[in-house]
Design a protein around this motif. Sequence first.
Motif, PDB file in Angstrom:
ATOM      1  N   ILE A  66      51.679  71.648  85.049  1.00  0.00           N
ATOM      2  CA  ILE A  66      51.048  72.635  84.174  1.00  0.00           C
ATOM      3  C   ILE A  66      50.780  73.930  84.940  1.00  0.00           C
ATOM      4  O   ILE A  66      51.005  75.043  84.430  1.00  0.00           O
ATOM      5  N   ILE A  67      50.320  73.801  86.168  1.00  0.00           N
ATOM      6  CA  ILE A  67      50.056  74.981  86.991  1.00  0.00           C
ATOM      7  C   ILE A  67      51.345  75.758  87.244  1.00  0.00           C
ATOM      8  O   ILE A  67      51.382  76.990  87.108  1.00  0.00           O
ATOM      9  N   LYS A  68      52.395  75.054  87.593  1.00  0.00           N
ATOM     10  CA  LYS A  68      53.678  75.714  87.837  1.00  0.00           C
ATOM     11  C   LYS A  68      54.168  76.425  86.588  1.00  0.00           C
ATOM     12  O   LYS A  68      54.674  77.552  86.647  1.00  0.00           O
ATOM     13  N   HIS A  69      53.997  75.795  85.429  1.00  0.00           N
ATOM     14  CA  HIS A  69      54.400  76.406  84.168  1.00  0.00           C
ATOM     15  C   HIS A  69      53.594  77.671  83.894  1.00  0.00           C
ATOM     16  O   HIS A  69      54.132  78.682  83.441  1.00  0.00           O
ATOM     17  N   ALA A  70      52.283  77.633  84.197  1.00  0.00           N
ATOM     18  CA  ALA A  70      51.425  78.796  83.970  1.00  0.00           C
ATOM     19  C   ALA A  70      51.812  79.970  84.860  1.00  0.00           C
ATOM     20  O   ALA A  70      51.628  81.130  84.487  1.00  0.00           O
TER      21      ALA A  70
END
Length: 267
Positions: free
Chosen positions: A231-235
């Motif tokens: 999720i962090i990488k996507h953000a």
Amino acid sequence: MASSATALKTRRRGSGPTADTVAPPRNDQVDWNLFNPRIYHAHNYRTLRDDDRQLVTHVRDFFGSVRIAPTAKGLDIGPGANLYPSLSMLPFCGQVELVEYSAANIAWLRRQQLWLRRFDRSWDKFWSLYGEHPAYAPFVRANRPLDAFREKATVSPGSIFELKRARWDVGTMFFVACSLSADRGEFFRGVSRFLEALRPGAPFAAAFMTGSSGYEIKNQTFPAFPVNADIIKHALTRHAPGAEITPIKTDLRPEVGMVLATGFRRR
């Protein structure tokens, strides 16, 4: 402060009977002035924990390896009672601005800048750890941490959602976007607003608590969005597609982890 128990209720839409569900508490439903920075600092930063040692080391090695102009303006968004992200930028910047939303945290931060205040030695171990890197060493040897903080840092009231765009040359965001709301959309918006506040090409370091659904300080409950590395990488993808994601080992709370992201704002 608003907790999941006091969050607004919404109704599910459907053809059958309606049922009340508890909506994830959003940022504006929380009274952040109830945050207790004194207790938060004593619990988390009175000593140098191993997870913070890892974070400081990674941030130090990253910022110490990049070129930052001596006139650079640094941003630390939502510092709360944590000074070590801003300390990481002081040796390289002409000015570091700490933008904080909570009035209680603002008052605490400004007390750290009072020259008549008793010198807080809790930051010495963090400062010494920075000084182990050759890029930091001359400045660290010549300055005590709070002296440097008082000289170069400014504390400004403000919200992550209202940051001016492309204003700062380097930035840090530690445990902010994941811990300001339980709403997924607000997490993504917080990450975007932080990165958009940096000039194109600016280096940054951002830390996240993974798997957290909330936290408590002196019987006050605060929301969090339970992120993970994906999720962090996507953000980060839109504004910092090449960011490096580093897991941090921690025993702070059961089933809760930490992740550090370092990289550059997309040009």
